[in-house]
Design an enzyme around this catalytic site. Structure first.
Site, PDB file in Angstrom:
ATOM      1  N   GLU A 102       0.772  -1.288   0.048  1.00 15.35           N
ATOM      2  CA  GLU A 102      -0.003   0.145   0.054  1.00 15.35           C
ATOM      3  C   GLU A 102       0.768   1.351   0.180  1.00 15.35           C
ATOM      4  O   GLU A 102       0.452   2.225  -0.670  1.00 15.35           O
ATOM      5  CB  GLU A 102      -0.896   0.203   1.144  1.00 15.35           C
ATOM      6  CG  GLU A 102      -2.254  -0.907   0.961  1.00 15.35           C
ATOM      7  CD  GLU A 102      -1.876  -2.152   1.303  1.00 15.35           C
ATOM      8  OE1 GLU A 102      -2.915  -3.189   0.877  1.00 15.35           O
ATOM      9  OE2 GLU A 102      -0.739  -2.686   1.739  1.00 15.35           O
TER      10      GLU A 102
ATOM     11  N   HIS B 263      -9.579  -5.343   9.858  1.00 14.69           N
ATOM     12  CA  HIS B 263     -10.204  -5.363   8.439  1.00 14.69           C
ATOM     13  C   HIS B 263     -11.739  -4.726   8.988  1.00 14.69           C
ATOM     14  O   HIS B 263     -12.246  -4.612   7.795  1.00 14.69           O
ATOM     15  CB  HIS B 263     -10.390  -6.552   7.669  1.00 14.69           C
ATOM     16  CG  HIS B 263      -9.213  -7.093   7.262  1.00 14.69           C
ATOM     17  ND1 HIS B 263      -8.030  -7.606   8.364  1.00 14.69           N
ATOM     18  CD2 HIS B 263      -8.515  -7.480   5.975  1.00 14.69           C
ATOM     19  CE1 HIS B 263      -7.005  -7.977   7.409  1.00 14.69           C
ATOM     20  NE2 HIS B 263      -7.448  -7.930   6.060  1.00 14.69           N
TER      21      HIS B 263
END
Length: 221
Positions: free
Chosen positions: A74, A143
């Site tokens: 990321e 998450h």
């Protein structure tokens, strides 16, 4: 007795075109058709998978050179997308889960959001970061967070969190981070935009369409 429809069961009775996720997907498809400078990059975004929430399904089949699948990095993705934006493209960066924006925080806060001022208004960073936020889907503690609040108040960054399907469609840049008209708006903006889509809304109905259908049937909504 009224039967309440839980979000996890709603997809069983709701047509795909009426869900928020489909409105957002179609909005991005429309952007690709309208603009040659729009690219999408992210992890597992290619067909047939089409992303963790299927928002990018169908894109890579139609525009294989403009949909880029990436490594699991990321921090690197934010840098690549920012570089593309400063070179005249309008990238949409899909971060699979909103929790992972933490890996690009320094670039967002001290780079992407500041480049325009740092370089005396000589550059623009018209990129969109599209990511799902929130929990209640069973993905676990890393998450399931809602981190968009950490970006609120950061100069140079626009955060968009759609409350329904229609607003979702508007989130991708004429203003930066994303919804369908909002999606389209974000993608034409000259500033970094981060549209944050609540996970629990992806399968929920488009309330605007429901109201239109009800009125067309001769009943008030």
């Amino acid at each position: 007795m009224r039967r309440w429809l839980l979000p996890e069961h709603i997809e069983d009775v709701l047509p795909a075109e009426a869900r928020s996720m489909e409105r957002l997907r179609r909005s991005i498809l429309d952007l690709f058709e309208r603009r040659d400078d729009v690219y999408l990059l992210g992890e597992d975004v290619l067909d047939p998978y089409g992303g963790a929430f299927k928002i990018t399904q169908g894109l890579s089949s139609r525009w294989p050179k403009r949909v880029i699948t990436t490594p699991v990095s990321e921090a690197g993705l934010f840098g690549v997308a920012a570089g593309m934006a400063m070179r005249g493209y309008r990238p949409i960066l899909e971060i699979m889960f909103g929790d992972f924006i933490a890996l690009g925080f320094d670039q967002i806060v001290n780079g992407i959001g500041k480049f325009r001022e740092m370089f005396d208004d000589q550059v623009r960073v018209p990129m969109v970061v599209r990511t799902p936020m929130g929990g209640r889907r069973g993905y676990g503690p890393t998450h399931s967070q809602s981190l968009e609040k950490l970006l609120l108040g950061v100069p140079g960054i626009t955060v968009v969190a759609p409350s329904d399907a229609t607003r979702s469609a508007f989130a991708v840049p004429q203003t930066p981070v994303t919804s369908a008209p909002r999606c389209r708006a974000s993608c034409t903006a000259e500033v970094p935009t981060a549209p944050e889509a609540p996970k629990m809304r992806t399968r929920c109905p488009d309330r605007t369409s429901a109201v239109r259908r009800t009125w067309s049937a001769g009943r008030p909504p």
